[in-house]
Design a protein around this motif. Structure first.
Motif, short mmCIF file in Angstrom:
data_model
loop_
_atom_site.label_atom_id
_atom_site.label_comp_id
_atom_site.label_asym_id
_atom_site.label_seq_id
_atom_site.Cartn_x
_atom_site.Cartn_y
_atom_site.Cartn_z
N MET A 1 -10.53 -46.74 97.65
CA MET A 1 -9.35 -45.89 97.56
C MET A 1 -8.09 -46.71 97.22
SD MET A 1 -8.83 -42.78 97.54
CE MET A 1 -7.32 -42.19 96.85
N SER A 2 -7.97 -47.88 97.87
CA SER A 2 -6.80 -48.73 97.62
C SER A 2 -6.66 -49.03 96.14
CB SER A 2 -6.93 -50.05 98.38
OG SER A 2 -6.97 -49.82 99.75
N ASP A 3 -7.80 -49.32 95.50
CA ASP A 3 -7.76 -49.66 94.09
C ASP A 3 -7.31 -48.47 93.25
OD1 ASP A 3 -8.39 -52.26 94.26
OD2 ASP A 3 -10.10 -52.17 92.90
N ARG A 4 -7.70 -47.27 93.69
CA ARG A 4 -7.30 -46.09 92.93
C ARG A 4 -5.79 -45.89 93.02
NH1 ARG A 4 -12.55 -42.92 93.88
NH2 ARG A 4 -13.56 -43.49 91.91
N ILE A 5 -5.26 -46.05 94.24
CA ILE A 5 -3.80 -45.91 94.40
C ILE A 5 -3.10 -46.97 93.56
CG2 ILE A 5 -1.89 -46.08 96.06
CD1 ILE A 5 -3.90 -45.10 98.19
N PHE A 6 -3.65 -48.20 93.64
CA PHE A 6 -3.09 -49.31 92.87
C PHE A 6 -3.12 -48.98 91.38
CE2 PHE A 6 -4.13 -53.60 90.97
CZ PHE A 6 -2.82 -54.01 90.94
N GLY A 7 -4.24 -48.43 90.93
CA GLY A 7 -4.36 -48.04 89.54
C GLY A 7 -3.32 -47.00 89.16
N GLY A 8 -3.12 -46.02 90.05
CA GLY A 8 -2.12 -44.98 89.80
C GLY A 8 -0.73 -45.59 89.67
N LEU A 9 -0.41 -46.50 90.62
CA LEU A 9 0.90 -47.16 90.56
C LEU A 9 1.03 -47.97 89.27
CD1 LEU A 9 1.32 -48.43 94.23
CD2 LEU A 9 2.60 -46.60 93.10
N GLY A 10 -0.05 -48.70 88.94
CA GLY A 10 -0.04 -49.52 87.74
C GLY A 10 0.19 -48.68 86.49
N LEU A 11 -0.49 -47.52 86.46
CA LEU A 11 -0.36 -46.63 85.31
C LEU A 11 1.08 -46.13 85.20
CD1 LEU A 11 -2.14 -45.46 83.10
CD2 LEU A 11 -2.54 -43.46 84.54
N ALA A 12 1.65 -45.74 86.35
CA ALA A 12 3.03 -45.27 86.34
C ALA A 12 3.96 -46.36 85.83
CB ALA A 12 3.44 -44.83 87.74
N MET A 46 -1.68 -52.88 80.13
CA MET A 46 -1.55 -52.64 81.57
C MET A 46 -2.09 -51.25 81.92
SD MET A 46 1.92 -52.71 83.83
CE MET A 46 2.45 -54.37 83.65
N ALA A 47 -1.80 -50.28 81.06
CA ALA A 47 -2.29 -48.92 81.31
C ALA A 47 -3.81 -48.88 81.28
CB ALA A 47 -1.70 -47.97 80.27
N LEU A 48 -4.41 -49.57 80.30
CA LEU A 48 -5.87 -49.58 80.20
C LEU A 48 -6.50 -50.17 81.46
CD1 LEU A 48 -6.52 -50.66 76.50
CD2 LEU A 48 -6.87 -48.41 77.54
N ALA A 49 -5.94 -51.32 81.91
CA ALA A 49 -6.47 -51.96 83.11
C ALA A 49 -6.34 -51.02 84.30
CB ALA A 49 -5.74 -53.27 83.37
N SER A 50 -5.20 -50.32 84.40
CA SER A 50 -4.98 -49.42 85.53
C SER A 50 -5.97 -48.27 85.53
CB SER A 50 -3.55 -48.86 85.49
OG SER A 50 -2.62 -49.91 85.51
N VAL A 51 -6.24 -47.72 84.34
CA VAL A 51 -7.21 -46.63 84.25
C VAL A 51 -8.58 -47.13 84.72
CG1 VAL A 51 -8.45 -45.14 82.63
CG2 VAL A 51 -5.99 -45.41 82.44
N TRP A 52 -8.88 -48.37 84.36
CA TRP A 52 -10.15 -48.97 84.79
C TRP A 52 -10.23 -49.02 86.33
CZ3 TRP A 52 -14.61 -50.03 82.42
CH2 TRP A 52 -15.54 -50.85 83.08
N PHE A 53 -9.12 -49.39 86.99
CA PHE A 53 -9.14 -49.44 88.47
C PHE A 53 -9.43 -48.06 89.05
CE2 PHE A 53 -5.54 -52.75 88.08
CZ PHE A 53 -6.45 -53.70 87.71
#
Lengths: 143, 513
Positions: A1-12, A46-53
């Motif tokens: 879950m942490s990674d998903r939140i992190f990914g969401g933040l990263g995407l934003a 950065m967006a691509l990496a975040s989507v991957w998370f």
């Protein structure tokens, strides 16, 4: 879950970064690429990496309990105050207080912490100011 | 012959009282920082950079001080591996496998001594490798144009995670984050401000020293705060008897072939992008185990098992300096920090460095030789002193680290704003470490971002906007190919390699108990 939140933040963050990049005002003389393109490439990466998370999160890290999180937050507040008050209070006082707090929270007995704080502050002052001649922040008392 | 003449000039530069003194101080501080668990070579160098600046040292003396710290930390990492079974830094992980069992058999002193000698052999041979290989690489680098440099920087990012990386997406994210931070400030080519939100402090961009010290040193303090009260090594250190601290001739002779082989292997691992010291010590240990471990003594306190990883990781540390000096592209975390030193001193590493500032390069290399002998002298007879330093508890050490970081950064700029930025980086570093995001690509991104962009734009200006110019020469196609392979390979093999490193450690742990 942490990674998903992190990914969401990263995407934003990535989208914000790309949006800001498109707002960069170009000057009338510019090279063919201009100042916008490279930041946009970075934003896309950065967006691509975040989507991957979000799609493939790693195992959950072990987060500290609530008490320890507060502990870390408190230490950060002390550091922020230290940064703000250093020019006001002067090096010796600010450093003694901040290092006494840190050593206390890392497990030194309260009274001992005061001594440790004073020693650290004095030690750094002697080595860096007296021996090496670095300019440290001066307070109202001149040190 | 020309190389040897340059090296001779280097010794002339290095043999001044000030430089010798700085090398001595650097070696001493480096060994301490390597020995203390939690303060690795990158941390150690990062904390000292601001100091080297505020002291007003010239480029050569500052570099001598900081690379001595780097070599010293590589030596020091073994001390806590052997005595406490806690690696002082990551490359010293493999040294725990045989070092700690030796210590438990009462041979701690001998283990320290043989690993000290092995460190010396590794670092000494690697420095010779640096002398001969770096000028050759410079010749290749002279063929590089902007497009090739852009490909080379991409290669550095793609391979930085290394073969043991488990999540390449996180390495890519970290690189993007670092590059993004580098974009903050006034654009060097057109003069327009970018991402500065009207804040005057941000027009100059974010100082990479502030970012490095925050990410490495302050986040370490926060990690210690989080794990307060958990088992520390200080108590364990008292229980171990050091024993004799000089290696016997038989033991030296017994380990010599091992040291020579693993020095060579470690050096190669250090030069290659993405391998670095950790992998150098891992490969060295596994190879030696396969080659000479006939009686199955590795992992139970075989001196060759101590010599192999130590020679390997010190040789890799020397090897990692080759691409950093010759190409300006670091292959490991600590060399990235050393690159920051060079940039902050207004020296651009790369082929031109060898032509324009030979005194800096060769003075530095000569200082490495001198530092090596100093370290050998320090690490054999004086090792007892360093073991005592391990007794300093983190609850006192960590506040000192935090305060010295603040002092250093304040000394450079004298502004509270930079201190606040540093705290932000400290918190960020802590969070990212929890999430297993590597910090080194961030640093590299901040360091190289502007040069990378400049090369891209220059390449496209030359080709008048034609993007295919980036893959126009065979050299750049080769670099792109290596970058792609280097990025994909760990996705396939990363888990396997990392699992093996862990397994080797766990297995040794269970046999020694």
């Amino acid at each position: 879950m942490s990674d998903r939140i992190f990914g969401g933040l990263g995407l934003a963050l990535a989208l914000f970064f790309i949006w800001q990049a498109t707002l960069i005002e170009e000057s009338f003389i510019s090279d063919v690429v201009g100042p916008k393109v490279f930041p946009i490439i970075i934003g896309v990466l950065m967006a691509l990496a975040s989507v991957w998370f979000i799609l493939r999160p790693d195992a959950e890290p072990t987060w500290p309990g609530r008490g320890r999180l507060l502990e870390i937050a408190a230490a950060v507040i002390v550091m922020v105050l230290y940064a703000e008050l250093l020019p006001v209070a002067g090096f010796l006082i600010a450093t003694a207080v901040a290092s006494a707090y840190l050593t206390w929270r890392l497990g030194t007995a309260p009274l001992q912490s005061l001594v440790v704080g004073l020693c650290i502050s004095g030690g750094i002052y002697i080595v860096f100011r007296v021996i090496l001649g670095l300019s440290l922040a001066k307070g109202p008392l001149g040190f | 012959m020309e190389t040897l003449a340059s090296l001779g000039d280097g010794f002339v530069v290095a043999f001044t009282l000030q430089n010798l003194g700085l090398a001595l101080i650097g070696c001493f501080l480096g060994t301490i920082m390597g020995a203390l668990p939690g303060l690795g070579p990158s941390n150690g160098v990062a904390i000292l950079i601001p100091l080297a600046f505020t002291l007003g040292l010239g480029p050569t003396p500052a570099l001598i001080l900081l690379t001595s710290v780097y070599y010293g930390a590589m030596y020091g990492g073994r001390i806590s591996s052997i005595l406490l079974n806690i690696p002082g830094d990551e490359p010293a992980l493999m040294t725990t496998l045989d070092g700690y069992p030796m210590a438990r058999k009462g041979q701690a002193g001998e283990a320290l001594a043989i690993s000290g000698v092995a460190s010396f052999v590794g670092a000494f041979l690697a420095t010779w490798g640096l002398v001969f290989l770096a000028p050759q690489l410079v010749k290749v680098a002279l063929l590089f144009g902007p497009a090739e440099y852009f490909a080379l920087f991409t290669l550095a990012f793609a391979t930085l995670g290394g073969i043991s990386s488990t999540n390449q997406a996180k390495a890519a994210f970290a690189a993007a984050l670092g590059l993004g931070i580098a974009m903050i400030g006034v654009d060097g080519q057109t003069g327009v401000p970018r991402f500065s939100f009207g804040e005057v402090h941000l027009y100059d961009g974010i100082d990479f020293l502030v970012a490095i010290v925050g990410l490495f040193a302050l986040s370490e303090v926060l990690i210690f705060l989080e794990h307060r009260g958990e088992a520390t090594g200080a108590e364990a250190a008292k229980k171990i008897e050091i024993g004799r601290i000089t290696p016997s001739w038989e033991m030296l002779k017994y380990c010599t072939p091992t040291m020579l082989r693993t020095s060579f292997l470690g050096f190669i691992a250090g030069v290659l992008p993405g391998a670095g010291a950790s992998l150098g010590s891992f490969i060295s240990y596994s190879m030696e185990k396969r080659l000479v471990d006939k009686e199955g003594t590795f992992g139970k306190g075989d001196p060759r098992g101590v010599a192999a990883p130590e020679a390997g990781n010190n040789a890799a540390a020397g090897g990692a300096l080759v691409p950093m000096l010759a190409l300006g592209v670091p292959g490991s975390g600590t060399t990235a920090v050393l690159l920051a030193v060079l940039l902050a001193l207004n020296i651009t590493p790369g082929p031109l460095l060898f032509a324009q500032n030979p005194d800096v390069v060769w003075g530095l290399i000569a200082a490495l030789f001198i530092g090596n002998f100093m370290l050998l002298a320090m690490n054999i007879p004086m090792v007892g002193l360093f073991t005592r330093i391990l007794l300093v508890p983190p609850r006192i050490l960590m506040p000192v680290v935090a305060m010295v970081s603040f002092v250093g950064i304040y000394g450079i700029s004298g502004s509270s704003f930079d201190l606040l930025v540093m705290v932000v980086f400290g918190v960020m570093g802590w969070g990212l470490r929890k999430l297993d995001v590597p910090l080194v690509p961030i640093i590299l991104g901040i360091l190289l971002g502007n040069r990378m962009e400049a090369d891209l734009r220059r390449a496209l200006t030359i080709s008048d906007g034609d993007w295919s110019a980036l893959v126009a020469s065979p050299l750049s196609i080769g670099l792109w190919a290596v970058a792609v392979i280097g990025f994909i390979l760990p996705i396939v093999f990363g888990r396997v390699v990392k699992a093996r490193m862990r397994m080797a450690r766990d297995k040794a742990g269970s046999t020694s108990d």
